[in-house]
Enzyme design. Structure first.
Site, PDB file in Angstrom:
ATOM      1  N   HIS A 192      -9.950 -35.299  18.297  1.00  0.00           N
ATOM      2  CA  HIS A 192     -11.189 -35.631  17.589  1.00  0.00           C
ATOM      3  C   HIS A 192     -10.960 -36.637  16.470  1.00  0.00           C
ATOM      4  O   HIS A 192     -11.776 -37.525  16.237  1.00  0.00           O
ATOM      5  CB  HIS A 192     -11.788 -34.336  17.039  1.00  0.00           C
ATOM      6  N   ASP A 242     -10.494 -35.485  22.891  1.00  0.00           N
ATOM      7  CA  ASP A 242     -11.278 -34.758  21.887  1.00  0.00           C
ATOM      8  C   ASP A 242     -11.820 -33.483  22.523  1.00  0.00           C
ATOM      9  O   ASP A 242     -12.687 -33.534  23.379  1.00  0.00           O
ATOM     10  CB  ASP A 242     -12.424 -35.653  21.408  1.00  0.00           C
ATOM     11  N   SER A 256     -18.395 -37.795  14.473  1.00  0.00           N
ATOM     12  CA  SER A 256     -18.442 -36.352  14.285  1.00  0.00           C
ATOM     13  C   SER A 256     -19.795 -35.958  13.684  1.00  0.00           C
ATOM     14  O   SER A 256     -20.833 -36.329  14.237  1.00  0.00           O
ATOM     15  CB  SER A 256     -17.262 -35.904  13.418  1.00  0.00           C
TER      16      SER A 256
END
Lengths: 406, 406
Positions: A372, A339, A173
């Site tokens: 995610h 995601d 991320s």
């Protein structure tokens, strides 16, 4: 109607945690390096920040050649406690599934470093830290920082540790954004790079969700224009709403359906009211409530803003490939099928650019329905990929396998 | 930092609009039917609501056989002004692209009815309406309503208008939920049904986003536990945040990228601050600010809750097919490829259930990159489908084409 809003009964424990959190900003439980006024950090905003400090943890041992260091970069609300207990929550390290002795990022082999990001609230200078000029928390007087500033601060730490070249930089991320920025800012100092569930820019939808979160914080009167520390306040409700909204984006629709569906929470039937009838509501409220006990609201504004501003190509006339030109780094780019916050298409754009710049790159899209958040979870394919990539890179770097006759 | 939060300078216009909105709840600019205490509406929550009223608009002429009536059901924040100017905003009807003379829902041919939903704020009884027992706005003392209650109230209106069977019921999003509920609650009264961008239940992710919105409203101290009207307050900041979060879900990632990308708003470079640097931020703030001028915060709680509670199969032991058993209605189910809030998979579940119950059903997935909001926009394939489906149904119903020698 008290039960319909985010409240908690006895918050004495939470109160203790808050006090602890406040102290962590200036006096972290982890290691730290303090840079004095003569060693300022130059920021993208044009300001010169000093004195400043960076808080970090290390695991494993740096070898004599100083060639086995791996920098792990954390995500939006992460911290330096990647593989050790968080001093505020008492929870295990956030990536202890991946990092540790015998784990894919093997601390028996590698010297692992993880630093709290600039703008954070666990010991690296951020808005909750004391501004030495005023003796009060920085609040919004701290210049806005960028992902590049975060990476710049980490490079100073690496200098301090006497490490010329990192064996690898890894992160998911926002951590993956830092990995990419490391490869662009300091290509000669990164032997291998592993950006996971990341992107080379924050998308319009990403910015939109962050803006909602910031507005939720700033709409809370207890935010007090960022001066809540001095007034003995905390914008807990606003920050909880921000976290709730963000949390939805970390999970896939399928994962939510599988975990919660339309199941009711501790009741047989709907109540025709605004209590948390559904498990998903109860879960989100819990996420919001616990988050405010461990994270600073102004830090949330700063770190989300840093992500919004992230756009590597913009620094290279819109060409991402140019950003990576002549890169000596070996890349492994990883994404997850479900995601939707940092979708595979964004990772593929990075891979395309790396290929266009003749870089050494492999790409793995991991099958997962967890969205995610998959990068933080038990995902065997991710573990195997990290393990394989690091082993191959270690081989190429001539790093001895411990215990073998090297 | 004033510019970083949602504020506006001169709000005298907005103030005027607010006063108007308050009056619309009791005294709508549209038509209405008032049911006295002897004609209560029985609610799913177990309460008996009376007196109560339903506000509606009509377009076109009811034929002598009373067989050409189409009921249009509106979405979460819609209203009865489907094809005429909204008295608060002065904007054209929300579906005036689809409904009007010569349009796919042709008011030269059909008698179109659209009513404000129960729990709404434009004239049908809702939390902003005056509670006759207290002389004050209902606020949270109004029983929580369901989609089935909304449909029940509409059936009372249809009774009042002397219409036995509706030629068609049409609606998008929450409007589509009402269409499905009509077909289940009153199968003999619905000749044709057209649910668009809808679902037979609210998903976990749907509930999650609504819960965030409600918490944003309730976190605003100006919400005052729902009694803001009496205290001269408005939870504008909280409601604006709720609207901003919801608005992201109405658009696709692709649409956001195409419309806004990372474009800056009226500036050459980022400002290193928390102003609306990006167009998407400015756009969302505008959406939030304008919404609070036309919509009641408590209504937002009630109507989102009605959607959360929607789950047709739950009333039939978990079998959606059983809900539609022996249905005489002709269905056309429509979805949009890029709609991630009410994805095609949900429409397909409805189609599967209708097929399993041997119902008459067709299904169209419209190619569009505009996300959920596509149903409100200029989508020629949607228009052609509505036109074709209604023409075919009119033929089957023996409705004369106007001007033809029928």
């Amino acid at each position: 109607m008290t039960k319909s809003t985010i409240t908690a009964g006895d918050r004495s424990d939470a109160e203790i945690i808050r006090v602890a959190a406040r102290n962590e900003a200036d006096n972290p439980s982890s290691k730290r390096v303090v840079f004095d006024a003569g060693q300022p950090l130059e920021l993208d905003a044009g300001a010169s920040l000093g004195p400043w400090q960076i808080a970090y943890e290390t695991y494993g041992t740096l070898n004599a050649e100083r060639s086995n260091a791996i920098l792990v970069c954390h995500a939006l609300t992460g911290d330096q406690y990647v593989a050790s207990e968080n001093p505020i929550t008492g929870k295990p390290g956030w990536w202890s599934l991946l990092v540790g002795p015998g784990k894919p990022v093997d601390t028996n082999r590698f010297f692992v470093i993880c630093a709290n990001v600039l703008g954070g609230c666990l010991g690296t200078t951020g808005p909750a830290s004391t501004n030495p000029d005023t003796g009060k928390p920085w609040g919004l007087e701290l210049p806005v920082v960028t992902i590049r500033d975060m990476v710049r601060s980490q490079a100073r730490l690496i200098d301090h540790l006497g490490i010329e070249t990192l064996f690898a930089v890894i992160g998911g991320s926002m951590g993956g954004m830092q990995v990419l920025q490391w490869a662009v800012s300091y290509p000669e100092r990164v032997f291998a790079a592993l950006p996971i569930a990341a992107a080379a820019r924050h998308s319009s939808q990403n910015i939109a969700f962050h803006e909602v979160g910031r507005q939720a914080v700033m709409a809370d009167p207890d935010w007090a224009h960022g001066r809540y520390h001095e007034q003995g306040l905390r914008p807990s409700k606003g920050l909880a709403v921000a976290r709730m909204a963000a949390h939805i984006t970390y999970l896939s629709d399928a994962a939510l359906h599988r975990k919660f569906g339309r199941n009711l929470q501790d009741r047989e039937a709907i109540t025709f009211g605004f209590d948390a009838d559904f498990q998903i509501e109860s879960y989100l409220r819990h996420q919001g409530m616990t988050f405010v006990d461990r994270f600073d609201a102004n830090s949330y504004l700063y770190v989300t803003r840093a992500m919004d501003y992230f756009d590597i190509a913009a620094d290279f006339d819109g060409s991402l490939a140019r950003a990576f030109l002549h890169s000596p780094t070996r890349f492994c780019v990883m994404s997850f099928t479900s995601d939707w916050l940092f979708p595979t298409s964004e990772s593929k754009a990075v891979v395309r650019a790396l290929n266009a710049s003749a870089a050494n790159v492999s790409f793995v899209e991991v099958e997962s329905d967890r969205g995610h958040d998959a990068f933080l979870l038990d995902e065997p394919e991710m573990f195997r990929t990290v393990d394989g990539f690091l082993t191959g890179a270690a081989c190429a770097r001539g790093l001895a396998v411990p215990g073998s006759a090297a």
